[in-house]
Design a protein around this motif. Structure first.
Motif, mmCIF file in Angstrom:
data_model
loop_
_atom_site.group_PDB
_atom_site.id
_atom_site.type_symbol
_atom_site.label_atom_id
_atom_site.label_comp_id
_atom_site.label_asym_id
_atom_site.label_seq_id
_atom_site.Cartn_x
_atom_site.Cartn_y
_atom_site.Cartn_z
ATOM 1 N N ARG A 17 0.844 -1.202 0.000
ATOM 2 C CA ARG A 17 0.000 0.000 0.000
ATOM 3 C C ARG A 17 0.873 1.243 0.000
ATOM 4 O O ARG A 17 0.585 2.234 -0.681
ATOM 5 N N ARG A 18 1.965 1.197 0.760
ATOM 6 C CA ARG A 18 2.875 2.331 0.824
ATOM 7 C C ARG A 18 3.491 2.623 -0.557
ATOM 8 O O ARG A 18 3.604 3.779 -0.981
ATOM 9 N N THR A 19 3.873 1.567 -1.240
ATOM 10 C CA THR A 19 4.429 1.738 -2.578
ATOM 11 C C THR A 19 3.405 2.375 -3.510
ATOM 12 O O THR A 19 3.731 3.301 -4.273
ATOM 13 N N ARG A 20 2.165 1.873 -3.457
ATOM 14 C CA ARG A 20 1.106 2.434 -4.304
ATOM 15 C C ARG A 20 0.882 3.914 -3.979
ATOM 16 O O ARG A 20 0.683 4.731 -4.885
ATOM 17 N N LEU A 21 0.907 4.252 -2.683
ATOM 18 C CA LEU A 21 0.711 5.644 -2.282
ATOM 19 C C LEU A 21 1.828 6.529 -2.826
ATOM 20 O O LEU A 21 1.568 7.598 -3.410
ATOM 21 N N GLU A 22 3.069 6.104 -2.656
ATOM 22 C CA GLU A 22 4.184 6.923 -3.100
ATOM 23 C C GLU A 22 4.218 7.075 -4.614
ATOM 24 O O GLU A 22 4.663 8.111 -5.134
ATOM 25 N N HIS A 38 0.026 22.273 0.024
ATOM 26 C CA HIS A 38 -0.708 21.999 1.260
ATOM 27 C C HIS A 38 -0.818 20.510 1.570
ATOM 28 O O HIS A 38 -1.570 20.130 2.457
ATOM 29 N N TRP A 39 -0.075 19.670 0.859
ATOM 30 C CA TRP A 39 -0.087 18.239 1.177
ATOM 31 C C TRP A 39 1.220 17.605 0.721
ATOM 32 O O TRP A 39 1.912 18.118 -0.160
ATOM 33 N N SER A 40 1.560 16.488 1.349
ATOM 34 C CA SER A 40 2.800 15.792 1.013
ATOM 35 C C SER A 40 2.695 14.342 1.451
ATOM 36 O O SER A 40 1.778 13.955 2.189
ATOM 37 N N THR A 41 3.652 13.538 0.988
ATOM 38 C CA THR A 41 3.712 12.121 1.336
ATOM 39 C C THR A 41 5.115 11.825 1.865
ATOM 40 O O THR A 41 5.983 11.350 1.137
ATOM 41 N N PRO A 42 5.366 12.111 3.155
ATOM 42 C CA PRO A 42 6.698 11.841 3.703
ATOM 43 C C PRO A 42 7.019 10.355 3.640
ATOM 44 O O PRO A 42 6.143 9.501 3.786
ATOM 45 N N SER A 43 8.276 10.037 3.448
ATOM 46 C CA SER A 43 8.680 8.643 3.373
ATOM 47 C C SER A 43 8.716 8.015 4.758
ATOM 48 O O SER A 43 8.825 8.704 5.772
#
Length: 326
Positions: free
Chosen positions: A139-144, A152-157
């Motif tokens: 799921r994390r891979t798909r999100l990244e 106003h948004w980000s996807t920190p590792s």
């Protein structure tokens, strides 16, 4: 088709996984904000729901453009809404001025211009179909791969392994803590799961007891909370919060006897805090409390009683109050 309603998965308080299992876990920074499930129906709109299920979309107008970032792809994302201080750290007190404005869009728009928020995304539960059964790592891979990054948004590792180092880094940078997530864990909607473990960085300080609030129910006749303070540079006892947890039944009973023996009709705090049912005591009992952080006014957040400091007098206890306003 409408998107399914998915309550957020919750973390269980705990400790770092054993060193031998460290590589089976990912570590994310624990954020101090408002949890939000983000619904993107693929028509350019966005719907934000709080942990309670309440629609909070109108409270955060600066997040509306997120609705168009994935085009016609339908998705449900998990994240945390933050208000950041001048150092770029989450400040829950700042965020409180933004929360609760879902039914006041004009006020929300004004506040958005003054205190903009930032949405941190850390999971995806639906992407043109359910991903709930997939392991966290996938799921994390798909999100990244979605590349969701904006003003106003980000996807920190997340960090895989190295849990002790990750936790130490959050302490050194004054952050709230870490959330440990098993790489093979499915997404469990609405469940406080052992697959996710939250570890909060707690600080401890000595405080002076200046009053108490009566308990209710099974605590009738006992203190439900003690009101505590610390001396400022001028020697005034400044109120820093109420502490209502951390005692065993025997410790609470013992404390009740000490408080009654010290009772007085005069509030020792300067200024007097708002506490209509408070019983004031002579400021001679010193205790040690744990807490997560302080508000900008110097109040302790999430305080918990650790022990009575019989070895200290009020004059010997710590005196400085960080964040004390002029």
């Amino acid at each position: 088709m409408t998107l399914p309603l998915i309550p957020p998965m919750l973390a269980t308080p705990g400790k770092l996984p054993p060193t031998a299992q460290d590589a089976r876990w990912a570590y994310e920074t624990k954020q101090d904000g408002q949890r939000a499930v983000v619904y993107l129906p693929g028509d350019g709109s966005v719907l934000l729901r709080a942990r309670s299920g309440e629609d909070i979309t109108a409270a955060y107008p600066e997040l509306r453009p997120l609705g168009g970032t994935l085009g016609a792809t339908r998705a449900i994302l998990d994240g945390e809404i933050l208000a950041l201080d001048e150092q770029g750290r989450a400040d829950f007190q700042l965020l409180q001025g933004r929360m609760g404005l879902a039914h006041a869009p004009e006020r929300a728009a004004r506040r958005a211009a003054q205190v903009p928020v930032h949405l941190v995304l850390f999971d995806v539960m639906h992407l043109a179909g359910s991903l709930l059964a997939l392991p966290y790592s996938r799921r994390r891979t798909r999100l990244e791969e979605l590349g969701l990054a904006g003003s106003h948004w980000s996807t920190p590792s997340a960090v895989v392994g190295h849990g002790a180092e990750a936790l130490r880094a959050t302490r050194e940078h004054g952050l709230e803590g870490v959330v440990c997530k098993r790489l093979d864990s499915p997404y469990e909607p609405g469940v406080r799961s052992r697959y996710w473990i939250k570890i909060r960085n707690m600080r401890s300080e000595d405080v002076i007891v200046g009053g108490w609030l009566p308990g209710r129910g099974r605590l009738t006749g006992l203190p439900g909370a003690v009101l505590v303070g610390q001396r400022d540079d001028a020697g005034r006892l400044r109120y820093v919060g109420g502490v209502g947890t951390g005692w065993s039944e025997a410790e609470r009973t013992e404390l009740a006897a000490l408080l009654r023996a010290a009772e007085t009709g005069v509030c020792p705090f300067d200024p007097v805090p708002s506490a209509s049912s408070a019983h004031w005591v002579l400021p001679r009992l010193v205790g040690e409390v744990a807490y997560s952080t302080r508000t900008r006014a110097g109040l302790l957040r999430q305080p918990s009683w650790l022990r009575l400091r019989r070895d200290l007098t009020p004059e010997e206890s710590a005196a400085d109050i960080p964040g004390e306003p002029a």
